[in-house]
Design an enzyme around this catalytic site. Structure first.
Site, mmCIF file in Angstrom:
data_model
loop_
_atom_site.group_PDB
_atom_site.id
_atom_site.type_symbol
_atom_site.label_atom_id
_atom_site.label_comp_id
_atom_site.label_asym_id
_atom_site.label_seq_id
_atom_site.Cartn_x
_atom_site.Cartn_y
_atom_site.Cartn_z
ATOM 1 N N TYR A 154 0.848 -1.194 0.000
ATOM 2 C CA TYR A 154 0.000 0.000 0.000
ATOM 3 C C TYR A 154 0.881 1.239 0.000
ATOM 4 O O TYR A 154 1.842 1.330 0.778
ATOM 5 C CB TYR A 154 -0.896 0.000 1.244
ATOM 6 C CG TYR A 154 -1.790 1.217 1.372
ATOM 7 C CD1 TYR A 154 -2.813 1.464 0.452
ATOM 8 C CD2 TYR A 154 -1.612 2.127 2.411
ATOM 9 C CE1 TYR A 154 -3.627 2.577 0.567
ATOM 10 C CE2 TYR A 154 -2.438 3.239 2.537
ATOM 11 C CZ TYR A 154 -3.447 3.466 1.613
ATOM 12 O OH TYR A 154 -4.254 4.565 1.741
ATOM 13 N N ASP A 249 9.232 2.567 -0.173
ATOM 14 C CA ASP A 249 8.198 3.219 0.626
ATOM 15 C C ASP A 249 8.435 2.845 2.088
ATOM 16 O O ASP A 249 8.104 1.740 2.522
ATOM 17 C CB ASP A 249 6.815 2.777 0.163
ATOM 18 C CG ASP A 249 5.706 3.525 0.904
ATOM 19 O OD1 ASP A 249 6.005 4.140 1.956
ATOM 20 O OD2 ASP A 249 4.557 3.481 0.442
ATOM 21 N N LYS A 277 4.221 8.926 8.834
ATOM 22 C CA LYS A 277 3.985 8.361 10.161
ATOM 23 C C LYS A 277 4.986 8.893 11.212
ATOM 24 O O LYS A 277 4.840 10.014 11.660
ATOM 25 C CB LYS A 277 3.915 6.842 10.069
ATOM 26 C CG LYS A 277 2.741 6.437 9.127
ATOM 27 C CD LYS A 277 2.342 4.984 9.131
ATOM 28 C CE LYS A 277 1.011 4.812 8.410
ATOM 29 N NZ LYS A 277 1.080 4.167 7.113
#
Ligand SMILES: *Cc1c(COP(=O)(O)O)cnc(C)c1O
Length: 449
Positions: A154, A249, A277
């Site tokens: 994702y 990522d 994050k």
């Protein structure tokens, strides 16, 4: 079909139930991000009122041990004093100028010092924005169109990357969502994770068209999946040989698996890296960075457009800087590894004692227990093996743990996170709860696929 969760609205979660009813009237599905809606486990989401350290308190006053940490950012635990102080100090001077501040350079310097492959970095506001910008930059830099991604990885809700993403079905080049055109999806090629031969065959056939290979260096978004060394080496070598970029990522793994992220832990050198994050310390901030010669193609140094009114927002920069400084000055990684190992062993023992088949995958403070239907555990190496999980059994486990005051991911296909605040006593309480819970779960029949 999901098992009907026991009636949890009557007493203990009465206020959450009311809050959800109110939210559903004005917010689609009652949530501002779908992972929060408990769709993967059935039932209604819990609404929270406050958090401190490794604990969450819901609107009914129930206390939970938190293994989500806001889906990764809160590695220091909630309301860490250094982060709270930095936000307070920044708040006193102004919240946004739409003009450069020195704090942005300080955070950029800190990111560059931590992450081995980053020479220059741009601050943005979400992981989605970082991934979208990295893809545009890779295309602008190489003059090529095709992006390669892996099923179950994702990268935020970027149109061209919302193809076989996260927990949705892995289908070649078919969008996961209405609203994404076939034309957009056509330039995305989806392969199975941990299959170097598939990647090699693709490069042999279409090497000259590929702008970038984008991957989670340790996957957290189909549950935790560990990469093989051969797979990562193939991704690095093939991109280099064919003039494509390797984009790691690290929105989830950055500053989580090591100060320098998965790339430091596993010894890979991507051309570009996306961060999110943890880098924002619980406020909305993300980043993309990498080779200076590639990053210098971003406007106004170069011609690839990317902008943001709130990019490098002072409050978010203050929270992110304080978080990274704390991680640098007091690295929690040995503590997290120790606790992770203890939790993994506890879950493994609990599953074995209950006679439940489970594959447990862990790297440091990220972990997933995959419930399986067979009699012996099957390694989960990619979406094909992850998708075979017994999600009904996971749902039963999730609700059993909620009833025991432990807040785990509300989907089989999300990893749990341990924070620096967690203690051995917390881990032992969790594994004792898991043992009792799995003994209960084992009494319910495992469902057919
Ligand atoms: C969370 C996540 C994203 C998206 O970040 P948002 O801030 O939610 O847009 C992208 N990539 C990975 C690996 C993630 O875990």
């Amino acid at each position: 079909m999901k098992p009907t969760p026991p009636d949890r609205t009557a007493d203990r979660r009465r206020s959450s139930h009311a809050a959800f009813a109110r939210a559903r009237a004005v917010i689609p599905g009652g949530v501002n991000s779908p992972a929060r809606a408990f769709g993967g486990v059935g039932g209604e989401p819990i609404f929270f009122a406050s958090a401190q350290g490794q604990h969450l308190t819901d609107v009914d006053g129930n206390l939970y041990l938190d293994y989500i940490g806001s889906w990764g950012p809160m590695i220091l635990g909630h309301r860490h004093p250094r982060v709270v102080a930095a936000i307070g100090k920044s708040l006193a001077t102004g919240t946004s100028y739409g003009a450069p501040t020195e704090g942005e350079s300080k955070l950029a310097e800190l990111i560059i010092a931590c992450v081995p492959s980053i020479e220059k970095v741009r601050l943005v506001s979400s992981g989605t924005e970082a991934a979208m910008s990295a893809v545009r930059l890779a295309r602008g830099f190489t003059g090529r169109d095709v992006i390669v991604k892996f099923a179950g990885n994702y990268h935020g809700h970027v149109d061209s990357l919302l193809v076989a993403a996260g927990s949705s079905a892995a289908t070649l080049g078919v969008p996961n969502s209405p609203g994404i055109t076939a034309g957009t999806a056509r330039d995305t090629v989806v392969l199975e994770y941990n299959e170097p031969e598939e990647l090699e065959a693709l490069f042999r056939a279409r090497g000259g068209e590929i702008a970038a290979v984008l991957l989670e260096p340790v996957v957290g978004n189909m549950g935790l999946v560990v990469p093989s060394a051969e797979f990562l080496t193939a991704a690095r070598d093939l991109t280099r040989r064919h003039g494509a970029l390797l984009v790691c990522d690290e929105v989830m793994t950055g500053f989580r698996l090591a100060l320098g992220g998965a790339q430091q832990l596993l010894g890979i050198e991507p051309d570009l890296t996306t961060l999110g994050k943890i880098v924002g310390g619980g406020l909305p901030l993300a980043a993309y960075g990498g080779r200076a010669d590639v990053m210098d193609h971003v406007l106004p140094a170069g011609k690839v457009f990317q902008a943001g009114t709130l990019s490098g927002n002072p409050l978010a920069v203050a929270a992110g800087t304080a978080t990274l400084e704390q991680l640098r000055d007091h690295p929690p990684y040995a503590h997290l590894e120790r606790l992770g190992g203890r939790l993994e062993a506890g879950f493994r023992d609990a599953a074995a004692a209950a006679g439940i088949t489970a594959w447990i995958a862990r790297v440091g403070s990220m972990m997933t227990i995959f419930f399986q239907r067979g009699t012996s555990p099957v390694p989960v190496t990619g979406w094909r093996t992850a998708a075979a999980s017994d999600t009904d059994r996971y749902a039963a486990f999730f609700w059993g743990m909620i009833d025991r005051g432990v807040y785990l991911p509300c989907s089989q296909y999300e990893a749990l996170f341990i924070s620096a605040c967690h203690t051995e006593a917390d881990i032992d309480r969790t594994t004792a709860a898991a043992a009792a819970c799995l003994a209960d779960v084992a009494k319910q029949p495992s469902t057919a696929p």
